[in-house]
Design a protein around this motif. Structure first.
Motif: not given
Length: 89
Positions: A7-13, A37-43
């Motif tokens: 599960f991707v959140g606000n931590k570094p990639v 939400g905003r973590a989609i691009s990080r995923a």
């Protein structure tokens, strides 16, 4: 499948990249990367870094997008969600 999810959140990639690599190295043939939400691009970044830099024998098996309704004090809000399933070739 839930045990092979990240599960991707606000931590570094790179934290999430390491989590995916750990799943594959422990014998998993598929790993699901989930974000909202905003973590989609990080995923998406996590999936691409794993595929291009670390495990070239891994492919994107499926991508699922959805919208979830979240209830808050201000009412209901629609939040986009993504699930990227990586699988070994």
């Amino acid at each position: 499948m839930a045990e092979n999810s990240v599960f991707v959140g606000n931590k570094p990639v790179m934290n999430y990249v390491l989590a995916v690599l750990t799943q594959f190295n422990s014998g998993a043939t598929e790993v699901s990367i989930k974000a909202r939400g905003r973590a989609i691009s990080r995923a998406v970044d996590v999936a691409e870094i794993v595929r291009k830099r670390f495990l070239p024998d891994v492919d994107v098996k499926d991508i699922k997008i959805s919208t979830e309704q979240i209830d808050s004090e201000q009412g209901t809000a629609n939040v986009s969600a993504i699930e990227i399933i990586l699988a070994k070739k």
